[in-house]
Design an enzyme around this catalytic site. Structure first.
Site, PDB file in Angstrom:
ATOM      1  N   ARG A   1     -21.133   8.107  32.669  1.00  0.00           N
ATOM      2  CA  ARG A   1     -20.506   6.804  32.919  1.00  0.00           C
ATOM      3  C   ARG A   1     -19.965   6.787  34.344  1.00  0.00           C
ATOM      4  O   ARG A   1     -19.477   7.817  34.860  1.00  0.00           O
ATOM      5  CB  ARG A   1     -19.345   6.562  31.948  1.00  0.00           C
ATOM      6  CG  ARG A   1     -19.759   6.129  30.540  1.00  0.00           C
ATOM      7  CD  ARG A   1     -20.417   4.749  30.512  1.00  0.00           C
ATOM      8  NE  ARG A   1     -20.726   4.270  29.183  1.00  0.00           N
ATOM      9  CZ  ARG A   1     -21.910   4.362  28.576  1.00  0.00           C
ATOM     10  NH1 ARG A   1     -22.925   4.957  29.180  1.00  0.00           N
ATOM     11  NH2 ARG A   1     -22.107   3.844  27.377  1.00  0.00           N
TER      12      ARG A   1
ATOM     13  N   HIS B   1     -29.289   2.250  34.650  1.00  0.00           N
ATOM     14  CA  HIS B   1     -28.823   2.580  33.292  1.00  0.00           C
ATOM     15  C   HIS B   1     -30.017   2.649  32.313  1.00  0.00           C
ATOM     16  O   HIS B   1     -30.076   1.903  31.332  1.00  0.00           O
ATOM     17  CB  HIS B   1     -27.780   1.556  32.811  1.00  0.00           C
ATOM     18  CG  HIS B   1     -26.900   2.115  31.717  1.00  0.00           C
ATOM     19  ND1 HIS B   1     -25.550   1.927  31.657  1.00  0.00           N
ATOM     20  CD2 HIS B   1     -27.196   2.867  30.621  1.00  0.00           C
ATOM     21  CE1 HIS B   1     -25.049   2.528  30.594  1.00  0.00           C
ATOM     22  NE2 HIS B   1     -26.046   3.114  29.944  1.00  0.00           N
TER      23      HIS B   1
HETATM   24  P1  NDP Z   1     -20.329  13.220  22.555  1.00  0.00           P
HETATM   25  O1  NDP Z   1     -19.117  12.493  22.094  1.00  0.00           O
HETATM   26  O2  NDP Z   1     -21.202  13.851  21.525  1.00  0.00           O
HETATM   27  O3  NDP Z   1     -19.937  14.338  23.601  1.00  0.00           O
HETATM   28  C1  NDP Z   1     -18.943  14.177  24.550  1.00  0.00           C
HETATM   29  C2  NDP Z   1     -18.676  15.533  25.188  1.00  0.00           C
HETATM   30  O4  NDP Z   1     -17.695  15.366  26.209  1.00  0.00           O
HETATM   31  C3  NDP Z   1     -18.119  16.551  24.199  1.00  0.00           C
HETATM   32  O5  NDP Z   1     -18.673  17.803  24.444  1.00  0.00           O
HETATM   33  C4  NDP Z   1     -16.628  16.563  24.544  1.00  0.00           C
HETATM   34  O6  NDP Z   1     -15.979  17.797  24.268  1.00  0.00           O
HETATM   35  C5  NDP Z   1     -16.669  16.327  26.024  1.00  0.00           C
HETATM   36  N1  NDP Z   1     -15.387  15.804  26.501  1.00  0.00           N
HETATM   37  C6  NDP Z   1     -14.778  14.638  26.180  1.00  0.00           C
HETATM   38  N2  NDP Z   1     -13.597  14.529  26.800  1.00  0.00           N
HETATM   39  C7  NDP Z   1     -13.445  15.650  27.532  1.00  0.00           C
HETATM   40  C8  NDP Z   1     -12.426  16.127  28.385  1.00  0.00           C
HETATM   41  N3  NDP Z   1     -11.317  15.416  28.616  1.00  0.00           N
HETATM   42  N4  NDP Z   1     -12.585  17.336  28.960  1.00  0.00           N
HETATM   43  C9  NDP Z   1     -13.706  18.064  28.717  1.00  0.00           C
HETATM   44  N5  NDP Z   1     -14.716  17.668  27.924  1.00  0.00           N
HETATM   45  C10 NDP Z   1     -14.577  16.465  27.335  1.00  0.00           C
HETATM   46  O7  NDP Z   1     -21.168  12.155  23.402  1.00  0.00           O
HETATM   47  P2  NDP Z   1     -22.739  12.109  23.666  1.00  0.00           P
HETATM   48  O8  NDP Z   1     -23.186  13.438  24.095  1.00  0.00           O
HETATM   49  O9  NDP Z   1     -23.434  11.478  22.532  1.00  0.00           O
HETATM   50  O10 NDP Z   1     -22.779  11.057  24.873  1.00  0.00           O
HETATM   51  C11 NDP Z   1     -22.113  11.347  26.082  1.00  0.00           C
HETATM   52  C12 NDP Z   1     -22.055  10.097  26.948  1.00  0.00           C
HETATM   53  O11 NDP Z   1     -23.338   9.787  27.484  1.00  0.00           O
HETATM   54  C13 NDP Z   1     -21.691   8.806  26.213  1.00  0.00           C
HETATM   55  O12 NDP Z   1     -20.306   8.719  25.988  1.00  0.00           O
HETATM   56  C14 NDP Z   1     -22.185   7.745  27.166  1.00  0.00           C
HETATM   57  O13 NDP Z   1     -21.157   7.451  28.077  1.00  0.00           O
HETATM   58  C15 NDP Z   1     -23.343   8.431  27.891  1.00  0.00           C
HETATM   59  N6  NDP Z   1     -24.639   7.845  27.566  1.00  0.00           N
HETATM   60  C16 NDP Z   1     -25.392   7.299  28.585  1.00  0.00           C
HETATM   61  C17 NDP Z   1     -26.625   6.778  28.335  1.00  0.00           C
HETATM   62  C18 NDP Z   1     -27.451   6.252  29.447  1.00  0.00           C
HETATM   63  O14 NDP Z   1     -28.513   5.684  29.202  1.00  0.00           O
HETATM   64  N7  NDP Z   1     -27.052   6.422  30.695  1.00  0.00           N
HETATM   65  C19 NDP Z   1     -27.193   6.747  26.983  1.00  0.00           C
HETATM   66  C20 NDP Z   1     -26.341   7.339  25.992  1.00  0.00           C
HETATM   67  C21 NDP Z   1     -25.114   7.870  26.290  1.00  0.00           C
HETATM   68  P3  NDP Z   1     -15.845  18.350  22.759  1.00  0.00           P
HETATM   69  O15 NDP Z   1     -17.258  18.649  22.320  1.00  0.00           O
HETATM   70  O16 NDP Z   1     -15.046  19.564  22.904  1.00  0.00           O
HETATM   71  O17 NDP Z   1     -15.221  17.250  21.964  1.00  0.00           O
HETATM   72  C1  OXD Z   2     -25.076   4.268  25.390  1.00  0.00           C
HETATM   73  C2  OXD Z   2     -25.740   3.875  26.612  1.00  0.00           C
HETATM   74  O1  OXD Z   2     -23.884   4.516  25.428  1.00  0.00           O
HETATM   75  O2  OXD Z   2     -26.847   3.321  26.536  1.00  0.00           O
HETATM   76  O3  OXD Z   2     -25.749   4.341  24.338  1.00  0.00           O
HETATM   77  O4  OXD Z   2     -25.232   4.099  27.703  1.00  0.00           O
END
Ligand code: NDP
Ligand code: OXD
Length: 310
Positions: free
Chosen positions: A225, A273
């Protein structure tokens, strides 16, 4: 009893979702009336996209859950009118799409493909890259998507670490976690892949100090993001070549404004995106499974923790 399922996404997405959602409901034996216009007090489940017009959940008095079609929930998690469970999207298509985009750009930067393919001076200037074993890649955010990408990059041969809030156990991936692990993660990140969610705690994780800790000539790849990065600080780091290149798929404002310096910076790649798309065929299975669970009293999958914001 027939369940009323409201599709609250962009109108133009409805034709793509109607068939796959109904098929997925049928496959799980769910008797559902799926529509885009159901009286709010009659709705049982809401299939939701944060870019829909629905912002006030107060009238949905009998709804049992909001099932988000996106992985990211920053656009809905803070909505005070939402008091029922909120789930986010995890599905095989989204994960595979992210693996392909992240690995493609990582290998592109690792091999220096831009330099070799775009060669305006027609110079024969071989510059062989190191082997992947000698390239340290750090995935920031080791959730569903980050862990999957880290695992494939490690199998490809990269020296991979992952940073998250909690410790992770992914084969061949070094786990770094919490605030204490951040400095080490940044110092190791010759290629940094940002797959953190957008929350108050992750805002500006990549500020001037953090960028300074990264190795000289590091690469940033951000499909996570926009707010993870302090844009001003990144532009300064790019201008000084401390950061050699940033490949960015997500931005604070989307679409990226026409006059944004990222568009014209020679060391920035902008993608609109597209890293991973929620695809109706795969995401409908997750939605249907969660409705099935809701009806038999099993815990929902991929429930959002409102306290931490993801
Ligand atoms: P998850 O919720 O499965 O994973 C998030 C990860 O971030 C976890 O490992 C979590 O740690 C870690 N995290 C969160 N907060 C912190 C922090 N303060 N410090 C350290 N680590 C942190 O999300 P996804 O993997 O499913 O997706 C990740 C992101 O990808 C989405 O939120 C979205 O913004 C983005 N995305 C973008 C897309 C695109 O097309 N560009 C498509 C889909 C998603 P822990 O495991 O310990 O909780
Ligand atoms: C999602 C994205 O969050 O597309 O799924 O970014």
């Amino acid at each position: 009893m027939t369940l009323n399922v409201l599709f609250a996404g962009k109108a133009e997405r409805w034709p793509y979702y109607q068939g796959p959602l109904n098929e997925a409901f049928k496959a799980l034996g769910i008797d559902a009336h799926l529509a885009t216009d159901i009286a709010p007090d009659q709705v049982d489940y809401i299939v939701y996209a944060p870019n829909s017009d629905l912002k006030d959940f107060t009238p949905y008095i009998r709804a049992k859950a909001v099932l988000n079609l996106w992985a990211g929930v920053e656009g809905i998690v803070g909505n005070k009118t939402l008091t029922i469970p909120l789930t986010r999207m995890v599905d095989a298509g989204l994960t595979q799409g992210m693996i392909e985009w992240v690995c493609g750009h990582t290998i592109r930067h690792h091999l220096g493909m831009d330099q070799h393919i775009v060669n305006p001076t027609h110079q024969w200037a071989p510059s062989p890259p190191p082997l992947a074993w000698d390239r340290s890649v750090v995935v920031f955010g080791m959730g569903e998507l980050g862990s999957a990408c880290a695992s494939v990059l490690a199998k490809f041969g990269f020296n991979v670490s992952g940073w998250s809030r909690s410790e992770k156990f992914v084969d061949r991936v070094t786990s770094l976690h919490g605030p204490d692990g951040l400095k080490t993660a940044l110092e190791k990140a010759k290629i940094a892949i940002l797959l953190l969610p957008d929350t108050p705690a992750t805002n500006n994780t990549f500020d001037a100090d953090a960028l300074e800790m990264m190795p000289e000539g590091a690469i940033i790849i951000n499909p996570g993001r926009g707010p993870l990065i302090d844009d001003e600080a990144l532009l300064v780091a790019l201008d000084s070549n401390h950061i050699a290149h940033a490949t960015l798929d997500t931005f604070r404002v989307e679409p990226l404004p026409e006059n944004h310096p990222y568009w014209t910076h020679p060391n920035v790649t902008v993608t609109p995106h597209v890293a991973a798309e929620t695809r109706p065929k795969h995401s409908s299975l997750t939605i249907a499974e969660n409705i099935r669970r809701g009806e038999v009293g099993e815990p929902f999958l991929h429930l959002v923790d409102r306290g931490v914001g993801y």
